[in-house]
Design an enzyme around this catalytic site. Sequence first.
Site, short mmCIF file in Angstrom:
data_model
loop_
_atom_site.label_atom_id
_atom_site.label_comp_id
_atom_site.label_asym_id
_atom_site.label_seq_id
_atom_site.Cartn_x
_atom_site.Cartn_y
_atom_site.Cartn_z
N HIS A 211 0.87 -1.17 0.00
CA HIS A 211 0.00 0.00 0.00
C HIS A 211 0.91 1.22 0.00
O HIS A 211 2.08 1.15 0.33
CB HIS A 211 -1.00 0.02 1.16
CG HIS A 211 -0.44 0.32 2.50
ND1 HIS A 211 -0.07 1.58 2.89
CD2 HIS A 211 -0.19 -0.48 3.56
CE1 HIS A 211 0.39 1.56 4.12
NE2 HIS A 211 0.34 0.31 4.56
N LYS B 1 -6.64 6.45 -2.67
CA LYS B 1 -6.04 6.39 -1.34
C LYS B 1 -5.35 5.05 -1.13
O LYS B 1 -5.90 4.00 -1.43
CB LYS B 1 -7.13 6.61 -0.29
CG LYS B 1 -6.60 6.85 1.09
CD LYS B 1 -5.98 8.22 1.18
CE LYS B 1 -5.61 8.51 2.62
NZ LYS B 1 -4.67 9.58 2.71
#
Length: 68
Positions: free
Chosen positions: A12, A37
């Site tokens: 991530h 995001k």
Amino acid sequence: MTYILGISAFYHDSAAALIRDGKIISAAQEERFTRKKHDSGFPINAINFVLSFSNIKLNDVNHIVFYE
């Protein structure tokens, strides 16, 4: 001059950083460009940005490192 391109991806917050002679000269997270995001994809936009911002080409990079 020695350039190192650092890449973080597939977890991530994918990102890229460019280091010249041991000092960070540019860095960016992929989510800045994709507006997703915690974008975990390959950070092609971040890579293009750090190279362009530093006014160098990929051929000028001496080493590429990957952090997983």
